[in-house]
Motif scaffolding. Structure first.
Motif, PDB file in Angstrom:
ATOM      1  N   ALA A 202     -10.603  -0.436  -0.656  1.00  0.00           N
ATOM      2  CA  ALA A 202     -10.095  -1.814  -0.679  1.00  0.00           C
ATOM      3  C   ALA A 202     -11.211  -2.808  -0.402  1.00  0.00           C
ATOM      4  O   ALA A 202     -12.107  -2.535   0.397  1.00  0.00           O
ATOM      5  CB  ALA A 202      -8.992  -1.972   0.362  1.00  0.00           C
TER       6      ALA A 202
ATOM      7  N   THR B 213      -7.497  -6.312  -1.094  1.00  0.00           N
ATOM      8  CA  THR B 213      -6.961  -5.938  -2.392  1.00  0.00           C
ATOM      9  C   THR B 213      -7.596  -4.619  -2.820  1.00  0.00           C
ATOM     10  O   THR B 213      -8.682  -4.262  -2.354  1.00  0.00           O
ATOM     11  CB  THR B 213      -7.242  -7.034  -3.449  1.00  0.00           C
ATOM     12  N   TYR B 214      -6.908  -3.897  -3.680  1.00  0.00           N
ATOM     13  CA  TYR B 214      -7.466  -2.669  -4.237  1.00  0.00           C
ATOM     14  C   TYR B 214      -8.177  -3.040  -5.521  1.00  0.00           C
ATOM     15  O   TYR B 214      -7.552  -3.359  -6.514  1.00  0.00           O
ATOM     16  CB  TYR B 214      -6.360  -1.644  -4.487  1.00  0.00           C
TER      17      TYR B 214
ATOM     18  N   ALA C 207       0.821  -1.203   0.000  1.00  0.00           N
ATOM     19  CA  ALA C 207       0.000   0.000   0.000  1.00  0.00           C
ATOM     20  C   ALA C 207       0.857   1.255   0.000  1.00  0.00           C
ATOM     21  O   ALA C 207       1.941   1.281   0.563  1.00  0.00           O
ATOM     22  CB  ALA C 207      -0.907   0.005   1.228  1.00  0.00           C
TER      23      ALA C 207
ATOM     24  N   SER D 242      -2.904   1.275   6.126  1.00  0.00           N
ATOM     25  CA  SER D 242      -4.307   0.871   6.091  1.00  0.00           C
ATOM     26  C   SER D 242      -5.094   1.635   7.135  1.00  0.00           C
ATOM     27  O   SER D 242      -4.638   1.839   8.255  1.00  0.00           O
ATOM     28  CB  SER D 242      -4.418  -0.630   6.348  1.00  0.00           C
TER      29      SER D 242
ATOM     30  N   PRO E  75      -6.329   3.965  -1.225  1.00  0.00           N
ATOM     31  CA  PRO E  75      -7.552   3.865  -2.033  1.00  0.00           C
ATOM     32  C   PRO E  75      -8.524   2.846  -1.438  1.00  0.00           C
ATOM     33  O   PRO E  75      -8.128   2.057  -0.580  1.00  0.00           O
ATOM     34  CB  PRO E  75      -7.019   3.393  -3.384  1.00  0.00           C
TER      35      PRO E  75
END
Length: 195
Positions: free
Chosen positions: A173, A141-142, A5, A9, A171
């Motif tokens: 997720a 996951t994105y 990332a 997070s 972004p």
């Protein structure tokens, strides 16, 4: 592989990653056994501790030496090993973690989507080799699709469900939970204590 990332997070993603743990047969966080792969700067690690996971039941795995050092400073009381997820079972055995039994869940912050299929296969096989029957592999996951292809899931006998979307994360997720149908071939065998 490095950090998956760009930004740490967020709290919403951490909550979504921990939600599947409440659905496990052993729903008491203090009794759950969890392995975290690719801990990075420790966002999920901190969330696991705040969730109530007992430190002795958590094994944190980070391959990168500088991140491993950072995690050691931030979490001095945890079982923290510097190892590659492709050799998880050997590393978990060497640490003594598996002497307490298999894990209930593996929480992954690894960038599976950017890895070749052979590496994904290796990581998933290693993860399921340390999980109890019915245990789960939780991955973010994105994007909206599973980072593990249908072909690889079928090859490994994995079922997948989308556990949520952390839209406030930067972004955004998605969180996916993978489980393997129990067969005798997939039974956890404890390490030999004499080795």
């Amino acid at each position: 592989m490095g950090v998956a990332a760009v930004l740490p997070s967020g709290r919403q993603l951490s909550q979504k990653m921990l939600k599947p743990l409440s659905l496990l047969p052993e729903s008491d966080p203090a009794q759950q056994r969890v392995i975290e792969l690719g801990a990075g700067t420790g966002a999920f690690t901190r969330a696991l501790i705040e969730h109530g996971l007992h430190c002795a039941n958590l094994l944190v795995v980070e391959r990168d030496a500088s991140l491993h050092g950072l995690l050691r400073q931030r979490f001095p009381d945890l079982q923290l090993i510097q190892a590659d997820a492709c050799a998880l079972r050997t590393a978990a055995q060497a640490s003594g973690y598996l002497l307490g039994g298999p894990a209930d869940a593996v929480i992954s912050g690894l960038g599976l989507l950017s890895m070749p299929r052979a590496t994904q296969r290796s990581i998933l096989n290693e993860a399921f080799s340390v999980l109890r029957p019915g245990g789960c592999f939780v991955q973010f996951t994105y994007g909206h699709a599973s980072p593990v292809s249908r072909a690889l899931r079928e090859e490994l006998g994995l079922q997948v469900r989308r556990a949520g979307l952390a839209w406030r994360n930067a972004p955004p997720a998605s969180v996916f939970v993978y489980q393997r149908a129990f067969t005798a071939a997939h039974t956890f065998s404890p390490p030999d204590a004499t080795q």
